[in-house]
Scaffold this motif. Structure first.
Motif, PDB file in Angstrom:
ATOM      1  N   GLU A  27       0.804  -1.223   0.000  1.00  0.00           N
ATOM      2  CA  GLU A  27       0.000   0.000   0.000  1.00  0.00           C
ATOM      3  C   GLU A  27       0.837   1.273   0.000  1.00  0.00           C
ATOM      4  N   ASP A  78       3.343   4.261  -1.348  1.00  0.00           N
ATOM      5  CA  ASP A  78       3.393   4.995  -2.612  1.00  0.00           C
ATOM      6  C   ASP A  78       4.732   4.701  -3.281  1.00  0.00           C
ATOM      7  N   TRP A  79       4.764   3.668  -4.106  1.00  0.00           N
ATOM      8  CA  TRP A  79       6.004   3.211  -4.719  1.00  0.00           C
ATOM      9  C   TRP A  79       6.318   3.991  -5.990  1.00  0.00           C
ATOM     10  N   VAL A  80       7.604   4.280  -6.166  1.00  0.00           N
ATOM     11  CA  VAL A  80       8.099   4.885  -7.404  1.00  0.00           C
ATOM     12  C   VAL A  80       9.197   3.980  -7.941  1.00  0.00           C
ATOM     13  N   GLN A 103       1.791  -2.511 -11.676  1.00  0.00           N
ATOM     14  CA  GLN A 103       1.421  -1.273 -12.345  1.00  0.00           C
ATOM     15  C   GLN A 103       0.482  -0.434 -11.477  1.00  0.00           C
ATOM     16  N   VAL A 114       2.498   1.244  -8.405  1.00  0.00           N
ATOM     17  CA  VAL A 114       3.600   2.161  -8.685  1.00  0.00           C
ATOM     18  C   VAL A 114       3.033   3.450  -9.263  1.00  0.00           C
ATOM     19  N   SER A 115       3.201   4.548  -8.530  1.00  0.00           N
ATOM     20  CA  SER A 115       2.584   5.813  -8.951  1.00  0.00           C
ATOM     21  C   SER A 115       3.289   6.438 -10.145  1.00  0.00           C
ATOM     22  N   GLN A 116       4.583   6.212 -10.274  1.00  0.00           N
ATOM     23  CA  GLN A 116       5.332   6.674 -11.439  1.00  0.00           C
ATOM     24  C   GLN A 116       6.567   5.812 -11.598  1.00  0.00           C
ATOM     25  N   HIS A 117       7.076   5.751 -12.817  1.00  0.00           N
ATOM     26  CA  HIS A 117       8.290   4.981 -13.071  1.00  0.00           C
ATOM     27  C   HIS A 117       9.219   5.821 -13.944  1.00  0.00           C
TER      28      HIS A 117
END
Length: 234
Positions: A162, A164-166, A183, A186-189
Motif C-alpha cells: 500500500e 506509494d512506490w516509485v 502497475q 507504482v505511482s510513477q516509473h
C-alpha cells in the motif's frame, strides 16, 4: 570525514565521484557522469584525474575506494572492480563494494525526495534485477532483497503493497510486461535513471563509518546470475 573515491561502470554510463573535506570547510562532493557505451576503460582514469585535480588531492590522500559491485553489465562490473581493486591494492587502503540497486534508490531519494523506491535494472535475457527500499533522511532500509526475476514475476514488497512506490531504473522500460498489481501499486516509473558513483560514494562513506570495507583482493562483483551470456554486437 574520510576522503573517498567511487567508480561505476555497471550500465551504459560511466561515472566517478570524490567525497572530501577541503581546507577545513564542509564536506565536498565532486562527480563526473557521462553516457559512454563500451568506453568505460578509456573514460574512468581521466575522470579520476579530473576529480583529483579539481580537489587538489592525489590518490595517496584517499582513505578508501568504492565501486559499483552490481548487479549490472558483466563487462562493466569487471572493469570497475578491476580498476578499483588495482588502485586500492597499490595504496594499501580498504575497498568497498556498493550495490547498484541501492545507489539507484538513494538517487531517487536525493534528487526527487522519494520515500519508497523500487529500483529495477534490465538484466537482459528477459530478466530484471530488483530490490525495494524505504528512504528517510539519506538512510535506506531494504524492504525486499535483491533478486533476479522475469518481468511477469516482479512483485511489490510483501507487507508494503500500500506504500506509494516509485520505480527507477532501466527495467521499467518493460512496463507493459509487468503484472497489473505492480502497475497499480507504482505511482510513477523513471526508466532513464541510472546508477552513479555520486550516490555510491555517499553509501560507501556510511559503510566505512560502520566498520565496512575489505581487503582489495577480496573484491567480487555481484551478478545475481550463475551464468552470464555474451551477446555479439552486430
Amino acid at each position: 570525514m574520510p576522503t573517498l573515491l567511487a567508480l561505476d561502470a555497471s550500465s551504459s554510463a560511466c561515472s566517478a565521484a570524490l567525497l572530501c573535506r577541503r581546507d577545513g570547510h564542509d564536506d565536498q562532493l565532486l562527480a563526473r557522469f557521462v553516457q559512454a557505451p563500451r568506453e568505460h576503460t578509456r573514460r574512468l582514469m581521466p575522470m579520476i584525474d579530473e576529480l583529483l585535480d579539481e580537489a587538489g588531492l592525489t590518490l595517496a590522500d584517499m582513505d578508501a575506494l568504492a565501486y559499483g559491485h552490481g548487479p549490472g553489465s558483466f563487462t562493466g562490473l569487471r572493469i570497475a572492480a578491476g580498476v578499483a581493486q588495482g588502485l586500492a591494492f597499490g595504496l594499501e587502503i580498504p575497498l568497498i563494494g556498493v550495490s547498484t540497486l541501492e545507489a539507484l534508490a538513494l538517487a531517487g531519494h536525493r534528487r526527487l525526495h522519494l520515500r519508497h523506491v523500487m529500483p529495477v535494472i534490465d538484466a537482459r535475457m528477459g530478466e530484471l534485477y530488483t530490490a525495494a527500499y524505504r528512504c528517510h533522511a539519506g538512510e535506506l532500509t531494504r524492504l525486499a532483497d535483491e533478486a533476479l526475476v522475469s518481468p511477469e514475476r516482479l512483485t511489490l514488497p510483501a507487507g508494503h503493497e500500500e506504500a506509494d512506490w516509485v520505480g527507477v531504473g532501466s527495467g521499467w522500460e518493460q512496463w507493459e510486461a509487468l503484472p497489473v498489481t505492480v502497475q497499480a501499486g507504482v505511482s510513477q516509473h523513471l526508466p532513464d535513471m541510472q546508477p552513479a558513483a555520486e550516490d555510491m560514494v555517499l553509501l560507501a562513506a556510511q559503510a566505512l563509518a560502520s566498520g565496512g570495507g575489505e581487503a582489495p583482493h577480496l573484491a567480487q562483483p555481484v551478478y545475481l546470475r550463475d551464468q552470464v551470456a555474451w551477446q555479439k554486437s552486430r
